[in-house]
Design an enzyme around this catalytic site. Sequence first.
Site, PDB file in Angstrom:
ATOM      1  N   HIS A  32       5.703   5.068  -1.355  1.00 21.22           N
ATOM      2  CA  HIS A  32       6.518   4.515  -0.270  1.00 21.22           C
ATOM      3  C   HIS A  32       7.687   3.724  -0.876  1.00 21.22           C
ATOM      4  CE1 HIS A  32       6.813   2.608   3.813  1.00 21.22           C
ATOM      5  NE2 HIS A  32       7.161   1.522   3.144  1.00 21.22           N
ATOM      6  N   ASP A  34      10.936   1.390  -0.129  1.00 23.29           N
ATOM      7  CA  ASP A  34      11.597   0.540   0.864  1.00 23.29           C
ATOM      8  C   ASP A  34      13.082   0.417   0.553  1.00 23.29           C
ATOM      9  OD1 ASP A  34       9.374  -0.483   2.561  1.00 23.29           O
ATOM     10  OD2 ASP A  34       8.603  -1.125   0.624  1.00 23.29           O
ATOM     11  N   GLY A 146       4.030  -8.975   0.504  1.00 21.31           N
ATOM     12  CA  GLY A 146       3.149 -10.125   0.309  1.00 21.31           C
ATOM     13  C   GLY A 146       2.888 -10.983   1.540  1.00 21.31           C
ATOM     14  N   ASP A 176       1.982  -0.487   7.542  1.00 21.48           N
ATOM     15  CA  ASP A 176       2.711  -1.073   6.419  1.00 21.48           C
ATOM     16  C   ASP A 176       2.778  -2.590   6.563  1.00 21.48           C
ATOM     17  OD1 ASP A 176       4.452  -1.605   4.331  1.00 21.48           O
ATOM     18  OD2 ASP A 176       6.191  -0.634   5.251  1.00 21.48           O
ATOM     19  N   GLY A 177       2.213  -3.275   5.577  1.00 22.35           N
ATOM     20  CA  GLY A 177       2.323  -4.725   5.520  1.00 22.35           C
ATOM     21  C   GLY A 177       0.981  -5.432   5.469  1.00 22.35           C
ATOM     22  N   GLY A 178       0.730  -6.099   4.351  1.00 24.53           N
ATOM     23  CA  GLY A 178      -0.474  -6.923   4.230  1.00 24.53           C
ATOM     24  C   GLY A 178      -1.766  -6.143   4.116  1.00 24.53           C
ATOM     25  N   SER A 199       1.866  -5.286  -2.512  1.00 22.58           N
ATOM     26  CA  SER A 199       1.543  -6.311  -3.511  1.00 22.58           C
ATOM     27  C   SER A 199       0.073  -6.321  -3.925  1.00 22.58           C
ATOM     28  CB  SER A 199       1.974  -7.680  -3.009  1.00 22.58           C
ATOM     29  OG  SER A 199       1.550  -7.868  -1.697  1.00 22.58           O
TER      30      SER A 199
HETATM   31  C1  DX5 Z   1       7.955  -4.779   4.012  1.00 24.79           C
HETATM   32  C2  DX5 Z   1       7.864  -3.416   3.434  1.00 24.79           C
HETATM   33  C3  DX5 Z   1       6.574  -3.046   2.842  1.00 24.79           C
HETATM   34  C4  DX5 Z   1       6.093  -3.935   1.718  1.00 24.79           C
HETATM   35  C5  DX5 Z   1       4.595  -3.971   1.844  1.00 24.79           C
HETATM   36  O1  DX5 Z   1       9.022  -4.836   4.884  1.00 24.79           O
HETATM   37  O2  DX5 Z   1       8.140  -2.437   4.429  1.00 24.79           O
HETATM   38  O3  DX5 Z   1       6.520  -1.682   2.464  1.00 24.79           O
HETATM   39  O4  DX5 Z   1       6.442  -3.501   0.436  1.00 24.79           O
HETATM   40  O5  DX5 Z   1       4.114  -4.870   0.938  1.00 24.79           O
HETATM   41  P1  DX5 Z   1       2.716  -5.602   1.108  1.00 24.79           P
HETATM   42  O6  DX5 Z   1       1.658  -4.563   1.019  1.00 24.79           O
HETATM   43  O7  DX5 Z   1       2.709  -6.564  -0.013  1.00 24.79           O
HETATM   44  O8  DX5 Z   1       2.734  -6.280   2.448  1.00 24.79           O
HETATM   45 ZN    ZN Z   2       7.773  -0.348   3.881  1.00 21.36          ZN
END
Ligand code: DX5
Ligand code: ZN
Length: 215
Positions: A32, A34, A146, A176-178, A199
């Site tokens: 993925h 970003d 994160g 996506d996220g956390g 993360s």
């Molecule tokens: C945040 C991004 C994510 C991010 C996820 O806007 O879209 O893809 O890298 O990271 P984690 O898994 O740390 O939340």
């Molecule tokens: Zn993303």
Amino acid sequence: MRKISPSVLNVDKEKLVPYINKLIEWNVTNVHYDVMDNIFVPNVALQYKEIEMIKKECLKHTMDIHLMVKDVFGYYKMYKDIGDILTFHFEAMSQEDLQHLIAKARHDNVKLGLAISPETNVEVIRPYLKYLSLVLIMSVKPGFGGQKFIDASYDKVFALKRMIQEEKKEIIIQIDGGVKLDNIKYCFDAGVDLAVVGSFLVENFSEEIIKKLLK
Ligand code: DX5
Ligand code: ZN
């Protein structure tokens, strides 16, 4: 389908190629990427040149590109030949622009995804579902890695899963996220096909952890 798509947002730039190649050696099929414009979200992430370098230098894999950008058509043009799935934000454009984007993607044979931010109702997706390859439920506010997973996201995944079943079409549900070891199972159980892990995987980078995430 229960797969992960690791986000490389928080990987040091000089380690990107070995990090991605290791993932692929460990049988991860999707990564993925970003992309941020510092307008739709107050941050920047990977640049086109870096993604181009990754495509050239890394082992072959499915590149899912998450574009958190306002200039949807400018970025579409830039990324349409490099990414395997391009995911834009519902909140970034008017309904008219979204229809226009769908028509362009159909014409160019580009797989299109649509992302919704935590404050957006999942019902907004319904009219567009049949034209999409992927729907991304953001489980944090877009812009930064994160952050803490928002629990209300499970219900959105459930509702989306039902909508997709009604549509009788194969559409990937991405979250996506956390996402971490302690919540990924609930995501998959709710109906997620492809979980973005950023993360957590950067901090716990091993083949064992990947196996645990998919268990
Ligand atoms: C945040 C991004 C994510 C991010 C996820 O806007 O879209 O893809 O890298 O990271 P984690 O898994 O740390 O939340
Ligand atoms: Zn993303």
